[in-house]
Design a protein around this motif. Structure first.
Motif, PDB file in Angstrom:
ATOM      1  N   VAL A   8      -1.507 -10.914  -7.203  1.00 52.70           N
ATOM      2  CA  VAL A   8      -2.815 -10.808  -7.351  1.00 52.70           C
ATOM      3  C   VAL A   8      -3.147  -9.587  -8.106  1.00 52.70           C
ATOM      4  O   VAL A   8      -2.098  -8.879  -8.119  1.00 52.70           O
ATOM      5  N   SER A   9      -4.146  -9.503  -8.566  1.00 49.04           N
ATOM      6  CA  SER A   9      -4.870  -8.390  -9.602  1.00 49.04           C
ATOM      7  C   SER A   9      -4.889  -7.099  -8.421  1.00 49.04           C
ATOM      8  O   SER A   9      -5.320  -7.337  -7.328  1.00 49.04           O
ATOM      9  N   GLU A  10      -5.104  -6.049  -9.002  1.00 47.61           N
ATOM     10  CA  GLU A  10      -5.326  -4.882  -8.382  1.00 47.61           C
ATOM     11  C   GLU A  10      -6.768  -5.025  -7.700  1.00 47.61           C
ATOM     12  O   GLU A  10      -6.888  -4.596  -6.535  1.00 47.61           O
ATOM     13  N   THR A  11      -7.694  -5.705  -8.420  1.00 51.99           N
ATOM     14  CA  THR A  11      -9.038  -5.938  -7.996  1.00 51.99           C
ATOM     15  C   THR A  11      -9.259  -6.707  -6.723  1.00 51.99           C
ATOM     16  O   THR A  11      -9.790  -6.333  -5.856  1.00 51.99           O
ATOM     17  N   GLU A  12      -8.165  -7.849  -6.864  1.00 49.90           N
ATOM     18  CA  GLU A  12      -8.014  -8.783  -5.768  1.00 49.90           C
ATOM     19  C   GLU A  12      -7.534  -8.010  -4.480  1.00 49.90           C
ATOM     20  O   GLU A  12      -7.883  -8.477  -3.414  1.00 49.90           O
ATOM     21  N   LEU A  13      -6.386  -7.423  -4.671  1.00 48.43           N
ATOM     22  CA  LEU A  13      -5.731  -6.707  -3.570  1.00 48.43           C
ATOM     23  C   LEU A  13      -6.757  -5.619  -2.731  1.00 48.43           C
ATOM     24  O   LEU A  13      -6.705  -5.526  -1.642  1.00 48.43           O
ATOM     25  N   ILE A  14      -7.357  -5.106  -3.914  1.00 46.53           N
ATOM     26  CA  ILE A  14      -8.551  -4.027  -3.047  1.00 46.53           C
ATOM     27  C   ILE A  14      -9.517  -4.692  -2.314  1.00 46.53           C
ATOM     28  O   ILE A  14      -9.947  -4.233  -1.228  1.00 46.53           O
ATOM     29  N   ALA A  15      -9.953  -5.845  -2.795  1.00 48.02           N
ATOM     30  CA  ALA A  15     -11.078  -6.701  -2.167  1.00 48.02           C
ATOM     31  C   ALA A  15     -10.420  -7.067  -0.883  1.00 48.02           C
ATOM     32  O   ALA A  15     -11.026  -7.079   0.244  1.00 48.02           O
ATOM     33  N   LEU A  16      -9.258  -7.515  -0.972  1.00 46.10           N
ATOM     34  CA  LEU A  16      -8.305  -7.984   0.367  1.00 46.10           C
ATOM     35  C   LEU A  16      -8.496  -6.894   1.127  1.00 46.10           C
ATOM     36  O   LEU A  16      -8.740  -7.013   2.505  1.00 46.10           O
ATOM     37  N   LEU A  17      -8.050  -5.630   0.804  1.00 49.05           N
ATOM     38  CA  LEU A  17      -7.896  -4.611   1.691  1.00 49.05           C
ATOM     39  C   LEU A  17      -9.166  -4.211   2.487  1.00 49.05           C
ATOM     40  O   LEU A  17      -9.261  -4.049   3.563  1.00 49.05           O
ATOM     41  N   LYS A  18     -10.204  -4.170   1.609  1.00 47.74           N
ATOM     42  CA  LYS A  18     -11.574  -3.439   2.030  1.00 47.74           C
ATOM     43  C   LYS A  18     -12.105  -4.371   2.864  1.00 47.74           C
ATOM     44  O   LYS A  18     -12.998  -4.325   3.865  1.00 47.74           O
ATOM     45  N   SER A  19     -11.542  -5.775   2.614  1.00 49.82           N
ATOM     46  CA  SER A  19     -12.322  -6.912   3.579  1.00 49.82           C
ATOM     47  C   SER A  19     -11.308  -6.967   5.062  1.00 49.82           C
ATOM     48  O   SER A  19     -11.412  -8.001   5.866  1.00 49.82           O
ATOM     49  N   ARG A  20     -10.393  -6.298   5.235  1.00 49.95           N
ATOM     50  CA  ARG A  20      -9.362  -6.036   6.228  1.00 49.95           C
ATOM     51  C   ARG A  20      -8.568  -7.334   6.380  1.00 49.95           C
ATOM     52  O   ARG A  20      -8.260  -7.649   7.425  1.00 49.95           O
ATOM     53  N   ASP A  21      -8.199  -7.659   5.307  1.00 54.45           N
ATOM     54  CA  ASP A  21      -7.136  -9.170   5.212  1.00 54.45           C
ATOM     55  C   ASP A  21      -5.832  -8.757   5.476  1.00 54.45           C
ATOM     56  O   ASP A  21      -5.418  -7.986   4.306  1.00 54.45           O
ATOM     57  N   LYS A  22      -5.518  -9.188   6.299  1.00 56.87           N
ATOM     58  CA  LYS A  22      -3.914  -8.790   6.620  1.00 56.87           C
ATOM     59  C   LYS A  22      -2.967  -9.184   5.331  1.00 56.87           C
ATOM     60  O   LYS A  22      -2.056  -8.355   5.077  1.00 56.87           O
ATOM     61  N   ARG A  23      -3.372 -10.086   4.645  1.00 55.64           N
ATOM     62  CA  ARG A  23      -2.532 -10.513   3.558  1.00 55.64           C
ATOM     63  C   ARG A  23      -2.553  -9.382   2.425  1.00 55.64           C
ATOM     64  O   ARG A  23      -1.539  -9.228   1.742  1.00 55.64           O
ATOM     65  N   GLY A  24      -3.647  -8.672   2.301  1.00 57.67           N
ATOM     66  CA  GLY A  24      -3.716  -7.622   1.275  1.00 57.67           C
ATOM     67  C   GLY A  24      -2.804  -6.409   2.005  1.00 57.67           C
ATOM     68  O   GLY A  24      -2.167  -5.794   0.940  1.00 57.67           O
ATOM     69  N   PHE A  25      -2.766  -6.058   3.242  1.00 57.11           N
ATOM     70  CA  PHE A  25      -1.769  -5.084   3.580  1.00 57.11           C
ATOM     71  C   PHE A  25      -0.476  -5.501   3.318  1.00 57.11           C
ATOM     72  O   PHE A  25       0.343  -4.802   2.985  1.00 57.11           O
ATOM     73  N   ASP A  26      -0.118  -6.748   3.751  1.00 57.10           N
ATOM     74  CA  ASP A  26       1.306  -7.381   3.423  1.00 57.10           C
ATOM     75  C   ASP A  26       1.762  -7.268   1.974  1.00 57.10           C
ATOM     76  O   ASP A  26       2.651  -6.654   1.429  1.00 57.10           O
ATOM     77  N   LEU A  27       0.521  -7.633   0.842  1.00 51.52           N
ATOM     78  CA  LEU A  27       0.761  -7.310  -0.115  1.00 51.52           C
ATOM     79  C   LEU A  27       1.057  -5.882  -0.862  1.00 51.52           C
ATOM     80  O   LEU A  27       1.943  -5.627  -1.629  1.00 51.52           O
ATOM     81  N   LEU A  28       0.052  -5.093  -0.267  1.00 46.00           N
ATOM     82  CA  LEU A  28       0.423  -3.499  -0.530  1.00 46.00           C
ATOM     83  C   LEU A  28       1.759  -3.088  -0.222  1.00 46.00           C
ATOM     84  O   LEU A  28       2.192  -2.399  -0.912  1.00 46.00           O
ATOM     85  N   TYR A  29       2.079  -3.295   0.975  1.00 47.14           N
ATOM     86  CA  TYR A  29       3.311  -2.991   1.698  1.00 47.14           C
ATOM     87  C   TYR A  29       4.476  -3.271   0.589  1.00 47.14           C
ATOM     88  O   TYR A  29       5.265  -2.697   0.373  1.00 47.14           O
ATOM     89  N   ASP A  30       4.542  -4.698   0.432  1.00 44.63           N
ATOM     90  CA  ASP A  30       5.622  -5.395  -0.098  1.00 44.63           C
ATOM     91  C   ASP A  30       5.712  -4.756  -1.700  1.00 44.63           C
ATOM     92  O   ASP A  30       6.892  -4.372  -2.172  1.00 44.63           O
ATOM     93  N   ASN A  31       4.574  -4.418  -2.314  1.00 47.48           N
ATOM     94  CA  ASN A  31       4.696  -4.028  -3.670  1.00 47.48           C
ATOM     95  C   ASN A  31       4.942  -2.454  -3.923  1.00 47.48           C
ATOM     96  O   ASN A  31       5.033  -2.101  -4.911  1.00 47.48           O
ATOM     97  N   TYR A  32       4.436  -1.548  -2.902  1.00 51.00           N
ATOM     98  CA  TYR A  32       4.343  -0.304  -2.860  1.00 51.00           C
ATOM     99  C   TYR A  32       5.280   0.528  -2.126  1.00 51.00           C
ATOM    100  O   TYR A  32       5.425   1.872  -2.274  1.00 51.00           O
ATOM    101  N   SER A  33       5.694   0.002  -0.946  1.00 52.85           N
ATOM    102  CA  SER A  33       6.565   0.592  -0.099  1.00 52.85           C
ATOM    103  C   SER A  33       7.751   1.178  -0.568  1.00 52.85           C
ATOM    104  O   SER A  33       8.003   2.644  -0.217  1.00 52.85           O
ATOM    105  N   LYS A  34       8.512   0.795  -1.539  1.00 50.31           N
ATOM    106  CA  LYS A  34       9.653   1.315  -1.989  1.00 50.31           C
ATOM    107  C   LYS A  34       9.332   2.549  -2.876  1.00 50.31           C
ATOM    108  O   LYS A  34       9.964   3.905  -2.594  1.00 50.31           O
TER     109      LYS A  34
END
Length: 182
Positions: A8-34
């Motif tokens: 997903v693009s950064e814009t889509e990820l932000i939209a998922l996060l702001k809409s409190r969609d758990k998929r957004g959090f999962d993607l955020l964690y998977d892509n940035y946690s390391k």
């Protein structure tokens, strides 16, 4: 069967996060946690504390994502600052200071190996290459403030330079980093 992560693009990820969609959090964690873990570990110095701080940082990110403003920087910059500030808050806390005083000596001996892991993670995301393109005095300031968790006042004392000089160099370094990322 191997499943690939949906891109997903950064814009889509932000939209998922702001809409409190758990998929957004999962993607955020998977892509940035390391990457965030590497920065946090460099500041707090121990894996156990770094893991705890990283968890706290992701909770803060999730709770405060509505305050993210894309006009002020990228999502990665924002979450990096949340994680960095959480780590700095932890090392400045009285509880952390008290715990650090009672750690057995053998725990601190292994820290050299752990730091090399952090260097690898920072190299992996390319941050070291970007910072290396700054002037040497800007590299030093960024290292102290963003990777070691020093305040501007502490940097001025450590480098024996005026606080105003530190502030000017920080602003100049950040502006140059913005140019390099755009």
């Amino acid at each position: 069967m191997y499943k690939t992560k949906p891109l997903v693009s950064e814009t889509e990820l932000i939209a998922l996060l702001k809409s409190r969609d758990k998929r957004g959090f999962d993607l955020l964690y998977d892509n940035y946690s390391k990457a965030l873990y590497g920065i946090v570990l460099k500041i707090v110095k121990t894996e156990e504390v770094a893991e705890d701080v990283l968890q706290d940082a992701f909770v803060k990110i999730w709770k405060n994502v509505s305050s993210y403003d894309s006009s002020k920087g990228t999502l990665f910059t924002w979450i990096l600052n949340v994680a960095r500030n959480t780590a700095i808050d932890r090392i400045r806390s009285q509880e952390y200071k008290n715990t650090a005083k009672i750690q057995p000596i053998d725990i601190n001996v292994g820290m050299v190996d752990k730091q090399s892991t952090t260097e690898t993670q920072i190299e992996h995301i390319g941050l070291d290459k970007v910072v290396s393109r700054l002037k040497p005095e800007h590299q030093t300031i960024i290292d102290y403030i963003y990777f070691k968790g020093f305040t501007q006042t502490e940097v001025a004392e450590a480098l024996n330079i005026p606080l105003g000089t530190v502030k000017t160099r920080v602003k100049s370094a950040i502006n140059h980093l913005r140019e390099l990322f755009t």
